[in-house]
Design a protein around this motif. Sequence first.
Motif, PDB file in Angstrom:
ATOM      1  N   LEU A  33       0.847  -1.200   0.000  1.00 31.75           N
ATOM      2  CA  LEU A  33       0.000   0.000   0.000  1.00 31.75           C
ATOM      3  C   LEU A  33       0.880   1.247   0.000  1.00 31.75           C
ATOM      4  O   LEU A  33       1.873   1.308   0.721  1.00 31.75           O
ATOM      5  N   SER A  34       0.481   2.226  -0.800  1.00 28.79           N
ATOM      6  CA  SER A  34       1.339   3.404  -0.999  1.00 28.79           C
ATOM      7  C   SER A  34       1.679   4.113   0.310  1.00 28.79           C
ATOM      8  O   SER A  34       2.817   4.567   0.500  1.00 28.79           O
ATOM      9  N   PHE A  35       0.705   4.200   1.254  1.00 32.10           N
ATOM     10  CA  PHE A  35       0.986   4.919   2.491  1.00 32.10           C
ATOM     11  C   PHE A  35       1.862   4.114   3.444  1.00 32.10           C
ATOM     12  O   PHE A  35       2.356   4.639   4.437  1.00 32.10           O
ATOM     13  N   LEU A  36       2.064   2.806   3.140  1.00 28.29           N
ATOM     14  CA  LEU A  36       2.926   1.983   3.971  1.00 28.29           C
ATOM     15  C   LEU A  36       4.311   1.768   3.345  1.00 28.29           C
ATOM     16  O   LEU A  36       5.212   1.256   4.001  1.00 28.29           O
ATOM     17  N   PHE A  37       4.450   2.141   2.069  1.00 24.28           N
ATOM     18  CA  PHE A  37       5.709   1.870   1.365  1.00 24.28           C
ATOM     19  C   PHE A  37       6.788   2.878   1.771  1.00 24.28           C
ATOM     20  O   PHE A  37       6.566   4.087   1.741  1.00 24.28           O
ATOM     21  N   THR A  38       7.946   2.350   2.141  1.00 24.66           N
ATOM     22  CA  THR A  38       9.093   3.185   2.505  1.00 24.66           C
ATOM     23  C   THR A  38      10.222   2.926   1.521  1.00 24.66           C
ATOM     24  O   THR A  38      10.711   1.805   1.413  1.00 24.66           O
ATOM     25  N   THR A  39      10.634   3.955   0.792  1.00 24.10           N
ATOM     26  CA  THR A  39      11.685   3.784  -0.212  1.00 24.10           C
ATOM     27  C   THR A  39      13.054   3.691   0.451  1.00 24.10           C
ATOM     28  O   THR A  39      13.247   4.109   1.597  1.00 24.10           O
ATOM     29  N   LEU A  58      -4.948  -9.249   0.866  1.00 22.32           N
ATOM     30  CA  LEU A  58      -5.520  -9.360  -0.478  1.00 22.32           C
ATOM     31  C   LEU A  58      -5.269  -8.108  -1.309  1.00 22.32           C
ATOM     32  O   LEU A  58      -4.851  -8.201  -2.474  1.00 22.32           O
ATOM     33  N   ILE A  59      -5.483  -6.938  -0.716  1.00 24.26           N
ATOM     34  CA  ILE A  59      -5.310  -5.706  -1.498  1.00 24.26           C
ATOM     35  C   ILE A  59      -3.839  -5.418  -1.792  1.00 24.26           C
ATOM     36  O   ILE A  59      -3.528  -4.584  -2.644  1.00 24.26           O
ATOM     37  N   GLN A  60      -2.941  -6.128  -1.105  1.00 21.19           N
ATOM     38  CA  GLN A  60      -1.511  -5.968  -1.391  1.00 21.19           C
ATOM     39  C   GLN A  60      -0.995  -7.086  -2.298  1.00 21.19           C
ATOM     40  O   GLN A  60       0.192  -7.166  -2.566  1.00 21.19           O
ATOM     41  N   THR A  61      -1.925  -7.939  -2.773  1.00 21.36           N
ATOM     42  CA  THR A  61      -1.577  -9.090  -3.633  1.00 21.36           C
ATOM     43  C   THR A  61      -0.378  -9.870  -3.078  1.00 21.36           C
ATOM     44  O   THR A  61       0.598 -10.125  -3.789  1.00 21.36           O
ATOM     45  N   CYS A  62      -0.459 -10.211  -1.802  1.00 21.23           N
ATOM     46  CA  CYS A  62       0.624 -10.972  -1.151  1.00 21.23           C
ATOM     47  C   CYS A  62       0.581 -12.425  -1.588  1.00 21.23           C
ATOM     48  O   CYS A  62      -0.486 -12.942  -1.962  1.00 21.23           O
ATOM     49  N   PRO A  63       1.702 -13.136  -1.528  1.00 19.55           N
ATOM     50  CA  PRO A  63       1.713 -14.570  -1.839  1.00 19.55           C
ATOM     51  C   PRO A  63       0.802 -15.346  -0.888  1.00 19.55           C
ATOM     52  O   PRO A  63       0.560 -14.907   0.251  1.00 19.55           O
ATOM     53  N   TRP A  64       0.316 -16.490  -1.335  1.00 21.81           N
ATOM     54  CA  TRP A  64      -0.639 -17.255  -0.518  1.00 21.81           C
ATOM     55  C   TRP A  64      -0.026 -17.722   0.799  1.00 21.81           C
ATOM     56  O   TRP A  64      -0.731 -17.871   1.802  1.00 21.81           O
ATOM     57  N   THR A  65       1.293 -17.905   0.822  1.00 16.79           N
ATOM     58  CA  THR A  65       1.919 -18.348   2.071  1.00 16.79           C
ATOM     59  C   THR A  65       1.810 -17.285   3.166  1.00 16.79           C
ATOM     60  O   THR A  65       1.739 -17.618   4.353  1.00 16.79           O
ATOM     61  N   TYR A  66       1.768 -16.005   2.766  1.00 19.91           N
ATOM     62  CA  TYR A  66       1.635 -14.931   3.755  1.00 19.91           C
ATOM     63  C   TYR A  66       0.318 -15.054   4.521  1.00 19.91           C
ATOM     64  O   TYR A  66       0.238 -14.721   5.712  1.00 19.91           O
ATOM     65  N   TYR A  67      -0.732 -15.529   3.828  1.00 18.82           N
ATOM     66  CA  TYR A  67      -2.029 -15.704   4.492  1.00 18.82           C
ATOM     67  C   TYR A  67      -1.909 -16.725   5.632  1.00 18.82           C
ATOM     68  O   TYR A  67      -2.490 -16.533   6.708  1.00 18.82           O
TER      69      TYR A  67
END
Length: 957
Positions: free
Chosen positions: A409-415, A525-534
């Motif tokens: 998510l854009s507000f959580l992304f740290t470059t 889900l909204i971050q399209t994480c891999p299924w293992t993360y679930y």
Amino acid sequence: MEHIVWTAGCPESVVLCLCQLAAAMDIPVFILAGLLVHCVFLVSIFDIYFSSPLVHGMTPQQTPLPPPAKRLVLFVADGLRADSLYELDSDGAPRAPYLRGILENNGSWGVSHTRVPTESRPGHVALIAGFYEDVSAVAKGWKENPVEFDSVFNESKYTWSWGSPDILPMFAKGATGDHVYTFCYAPESEDFGAEDAAKLDTWVFDHVKSFFNSSRSNQTLFSALNEEKVVLFLHLLGIDTNGHAHRPNSREYKENIKQVDEGVKEIASLIDNFYGNDGKTAFILTSDHGMTDWGSHGAGHPTETLTPLIVWGAGVNYPQKVTSQFFEDNFLKEWKLENLKRLDVNQADIAPLMASLIGVPFPLNSVGTLPLEYLNSSALFKAESMFTNAVQILEQFKVKMSQKKETTLSFLFTTFKPLSASEQINFLKEIRLYIQQKKYDEAVSLCKTLIDLALEGLSYYHTYDRLFLGLSIAMGFVGWTTYVVLVIIKAHTNLTKAVPTNKKKSTVLFYGFAAAGMIIAFFLLIQTCPWTYYIYCLLPVPVWYAVVKEIPVIEDLARNILSLHIGQSIGFLLVCTLGVEILVFSFFYRSALTVGLLVFAGWPVITQLWLQAKTKAMIWTLLCVLLAIFPLMPVVGREPNIPLVIAAGLLTLLISFFSLASLCKSENKYRDNEDLKVYFYQMFSVALSTYVVSSTHNSLKIKQGLPVMNQIISWMTLVSSPVLLLLSPTFLFERLFSILLSLMSTYLLLSTGYEALFPLALFGLMFVWINMEQEALQHYGLSLKPKLAVFNFTCAVDITQFRQLHLDDIRRSFFFVFFIVTAFFGTGNIASINSFDPASVYCFLTVFSPFMMGGLLLLKVAIPFVLVSCAFEAVQVTTQLSSKSLFLIVLVISDIMALHFFFLVKDYGSWLDIGTSISHYVLVMSLTIFMMVMNGLAQLLTTQRLGLPRRTKHHST
């Protein structure tokens, strides 16, 4: 797990058996849940620390100037140590005179530093593709590529390679198009028992000569060989094979180095003549990994990580004279090379060096830094090559950043601030300006800074989710351990009372946790994480739900604990903590086990068991001291000592005769004398194994290979041993004795030295442990104390006589965990799996087969586990304690250790430090899962019996 046994032959009712079965119906669910949870905890470490570093979609980067060489010849002497090549013989003569002459007069030299695991596949991937492969790739496939990767071979116009079928195909299969050709010998040629493994290298040299000779009459091949950007790869496995079979200090290993030196000289001369000495050929000789003095590799000892690197020919610097230079390993004086500049590199740096020499694009996933000091070219060429190197690594960084940005998510992304988009542009502009102004040194310096930052950024984005995932796993860990503790307290102690369930609160609690789970799932889900993360993030939800449901139990427990004596409670907690710390410490220092065993030796004195059974207590103390010697012995690094293996076999037979005589004299009316015949077969199997070990190693010593009959007997023993075990009577001492004989017959075949004595010492202590625990039973005022002499594993123990847990049962469980750890570390450590002596499996096979050899090694490691697990099973049933309650305590102890190691996992420091910390976590998690399996296996081995038709005795009238 409730101890359920079938009642055949025992005076128990069928009703009682059915009651037992019904009482235990919840156990499979708990075991399955436990296995699932621990498998998730184990697998998580691979997602967190062992995920593939590769990214795809980069643009190939190539130096825009003409390269110094048209072709490259790469010699990889598998298993060649740096010191073995560079040091002089005892008479002061160079071991490899041609290569010594090259580094003194014609080329540059240094040491290539490898990373662990120091195995063939990761080493070759680093050399040829320029990146350090994900460690788990070794487990995923020895020859196949778990992920596709680019390499110098793929970027070349043509590559011809000769050597091992385990190495060459992976670079050909990963190449686009049809321009990487392989010529391999048969897999069975890689025989550790062969008369002379140097024939593997001779095969390569002969086939290269034949190849060039045939090209003169093959116009197509001749034209291809005269193209630019050609690579010739000679993989030389003989040195590695001789090192495994005879050790690096052997005559065979050193002679093989001389043969390789002579072969390299012939091939270099042949190629120079073939191309009319055009001066356009670059040569590189190196190794994928080194080897320890005892003939193993895989870990991080300097003898394994320091490999030679000699480069000469087109575009390569001549030797550079120096007055002084310093390296921490202090090898220069020993090698008599202190006046020639030593140019050390990381193994991955060799790939960009090869690409630069022949002018092909740098491998897309390469993380190596071009070692400029090896190049004899213009300052412009060096600056442009370094710039290409920097842009190629920066491309990986940009793709990695883009991928991570898309899934966060854009507000959580740290470059990664040091390399923001503007900083990247500034770096590239400044470097290009320096090159235009001919400030090449400044350009190179800035390129190196950019490379360092890009690599740091790659690591940053590669480990971006590590903290998030780590916290999820830690929460699951703590929740699971808390739940198991509550199960123990609620079901197996008198510390709490039954509390009625409040249905309204339970419903609210359920919906509250369900809502939390849905929020977490939506977030992933909204971050399209891999299924293992679930799995990792949702696992703590049901676990903590189960814990929070038991809040009334926790409150009741808190009130009861406050009423206990504070001093006793604190003292008990301190002892428990110290015990767990000793176990954790033993993973780093095996001598901690010696300290623990010496403390155990004083157990009878502390508990007054010394007064009850002096003889047993003395034997216990002596065996503890005897077993304490083994962790002080060397893990590896020893020459095979077959006489000790033979002595272990003879000692087993001697103990067998005395035990058999004792059994024959016993007055057990339930025993069938015909059953004793099984022991004679098992003793014969032990005697046969002892002979096979002696015969096999003598045959290999005189270089006659593995005798076929010995190989057949070894495999037959491996298969028949468990069958003979299950034919033996199920009386306690008879079955345990049969287990020892069956396991020893196999263990002897897998032994090469003192470790053959270890199971005997361990079994002796386990045998006395069972007796000592029987003596300790009187403290509980039990109405019926089973007689060990006539105790039968298959006779049901009345569940009504199962008692509640006592503090002493925590000590029993701790003993079990301690003995399990001792079973693993008594003669080895993590290196015994990662880096082992192939001589251990020579009775079964000598032809190189990593998975078969690894399987046999794991069997060897598991045998002491089985002995301890079966002894623990005997302790459980004879102390009239539900095996479920005792095993739950074991689970808590092992989980606390696992959580300890989870927090000790590092992602900083040396690669060895990182690898060791991860290995410890994986090991202790594997032990936890393994102990669950061992618990079931121990019940099978102790309670089950194969029935054979027996002869009917006829009595005369």
